[in-house]
Design an enzyme around this catalytic site. Structure first.
Site: not given
Length: 550
Positions: A90, A174
């Site tokens: 990103r 996660k």
């Protein structure tokens, strides 16, 4: 649990070339008296800042169980992760402009959605392997639901290290180290017997219509759109899609109870890896924690996380395994300050997530082992990289025959001794061989060769943290004394302090030696993505991705 003798510990000490009889005697005495291998639990928070916990000075956080770990364990003040975020793609120049324009365009509506997802993968790879993410190829971007790559199967995780010794292994929460074709990168293919959780970040699917707080408070923001709903997986099978955030932590607590209880009943040593979704955006909490904190949604999410830590402690006490279990608590990177009050707190440290300043990479950390670790505080240098070598030393496991970047913390933890770590390298979100590390810490000094702001830290007044603070090269590097200036406000002057010249020479020597040893692995991110690989509980349904529900 599986019995053993002190001999493996002796062999490990000799093979390391240490002959550290002071530490060895503690470990041998422990194994002789308990006649069992120790258990290990690693708790890994998400986007948690140095100043977010009560035991680290936050005035309104409610974290009684984590505070208990700190009060009765060893609290670290100089503990580091290996990356300030784990979605470096990103921050490529193309993606950065897209993300920035989108945030600015919608900010007036108080929606914090981006087209380039700020998720976390690098520190997870480093924690589980004891190696910088650049060696494993977990760069320069984020692993998405449809990513072809993942943590390479030839990397040795802590779970794989312990399996030959008879350990039961489980991961809950996660994962975010890849799914891949046929789930080839899931935990059950990386040394874990059991897995329950979301295989990537919980904002990597539409969340605008999902409930994050009871009775029906929708999640803040949009999260990722145009992809499948976030799944809850058991082993490699989707249990529910989309996940129900309100009972997710209860499911995790039940899983943990069953795993620890079964291991204790079978007299089997165990390793539990709990990488939490808390306190990453969007925050969520079930009925027990929602509205119960003093910090709003972030505080409620943090409280729910703390409740799960408390549940782990209760289970250890009920099964009689707490005195034979090392719990190590830390976090993956600094707070996402762009979320303002929903984004966490770096305390006195500069900037946060996305930057190589202290606020982006210095983390809270606690080692807890009743009767073995004496309570206290250490200012010694340590890292997530050091967890694997330490567990190997304490269990007698064989270290993998690869270049490790971690060091054994046994002397530091058991005797409050000196750390074997003298340096820490600070890689940016998009590491490359061209720029290499952005900063290096040597003892109490930190040298910045490059600095750059980040979208993640863009709302703070300090302009150095903001996305508009573009990449700057520093030659000579900016040097800070982190003991007298942990906020990195006052760079030392080479002109006014002549003794710094010899320090700079040493820093450059260490940097050159490390860079010569660094071999960048094949990028797993650049293998690309295939939407057909995204987990879908009804794989033949149409139209995708919206039909993937069960």
């Amino acid at each position: 649990m599986t019995t053993t003798t002190p001999t493996p510990m002796l062999l490990v000490s000799v093979s390391d070339g240490l002959m550290d009889w002071s530490v060895l005697s503690v470990v041998v005495l422990f194994t002789t008296c308990s006649a069992s291998l120790p258990n290990f639990i690693v708790i890994f928070a998400d986007d948690l800042g140095f100043g977010d916990l009560g035991c680290y000075g936050h005035p309104s956080s409610l974290t009684p169980h984590i505070d208990r770990l700190a009060a009765n364990g060893l609290r670290f003040t100089d503990f580091y992760c290996t990356s300030p975020v784990c979605s470096p793609s990103r921050y490529s120049r193309v993606c950065l402009s897209v993300c920035l324009s989108f945030v600015v365009r919608i900010s007036q509506f108080q929606i914090s959605a981006t087209t380039c997802n700020p998720n976390v993968i690098m520190p997870r790879a480093s924690l589980l392997t004891g190696r910088y993410q650049t060696r494993s190829g977990i760069y320069p971007g984020v692993l998405y639901p449809g990513s072809r790559g993942g943590l390479p199967l030839n990397e040795t995780t802590i779970a794989e290290l312990l399996k030959p010794l008879g350990y039961a292994t489980a991961a809950v929460g996660k994962w975010h180290l890849g799914v891949g074709p046929n789930g080839m990168y899931l935990p059950t293919h990386q040394g874990f017997d059991q897995y329950l959780g979301i295989p990537y970040s919980h904002d990597m699917g539409p969340c605008w219509n999902l409930t994050c707080f009871p009775p029906d408070v929708k999640c803040f923001g949009l999260c990722d759109i145009g992809t499948v709903a976030v799944p809850l997986m058991h082993q490699d099978v989707i249990k529910k899609q989309p996940v129900n955030f309100l009972d997710l932590e209860s499911s995790y607590s039940n899983f943990v109870t069953d795993f620890i209880s079964t291991s204790a009943f079978s007299n089997q040593p165990f390793f539990l890896y709990y990488p939490s979704h808390h306190t990453h955006y969007p925050q969520y909490a079930g009925p027990r924690a929602a509205g119960a904190s003093l910090r709003g949604p972030f505080g409620d999410a943090l409280l729910e996380f703390d409740n799960t830590v408390g549940h782990i402690l209760d289970t250890l006490e009920k099964t009689g395994t707490i005195n034979n279990t090392l719990i190590f608590f830390t976090a993956d990177n600094g707070p996402e300050l762009m979320r303002m009050s929903r984004g966490g707190n770096a305390g006195p440290l500069k900037c946060g997530k996305g930057t190589t300043y202290e606020g982006g990479m210095r983390e809270p950390a606690i080692a807890f082992w009743p009767g073995v670790i004496t309570p206290g505080v250490t200012h010694e240098l340590a890292s997530t990289l050091d967890i694997l070598p330490t567990i190997a030393r304490l269990s007698g496991a064989r270290l993998p025959k690869v270049q490790l970047d971690g060091v054994d913390m046994t002397e530091l933890m058991l005797r409050h001794g000196k750390s074997k770590r003298a340096t820490m390298m600070f890689y940016p979100t998009d590491p490359s061989e061209k720029y290499s590390m952005f900063a290096l810490r040597l003892d109490k000094y930190k040298a910045h060769f490059y600095t750059r702001g980040a979208t993640h830290s863009g709302t703070v007044p300090d302009q150095d943290c903001q996305v508009f603070s573009v990449l700057k090269a520093h030659d000579p590097p900016l040097i800070f004394d982190l003991e007298s200036d942990p906020s990195e406000n006052y760079p030392l002057s080479l002109d006014n302090e002549p003794n710094l010249h010899s320090l700079l020479e040493k820093i450059l020597e260490v940097k050159a030696r490390f860079e010569a040893s660094m071999v960048f692995g094949e990028s797993q991110i650049l293998k690309g993505s295939d939407p057909g690989l995204a987990p879908c509980c009804t794989p033949l349904c149409q139209p995708k991705p919206s039909c993937c529900q069960c």
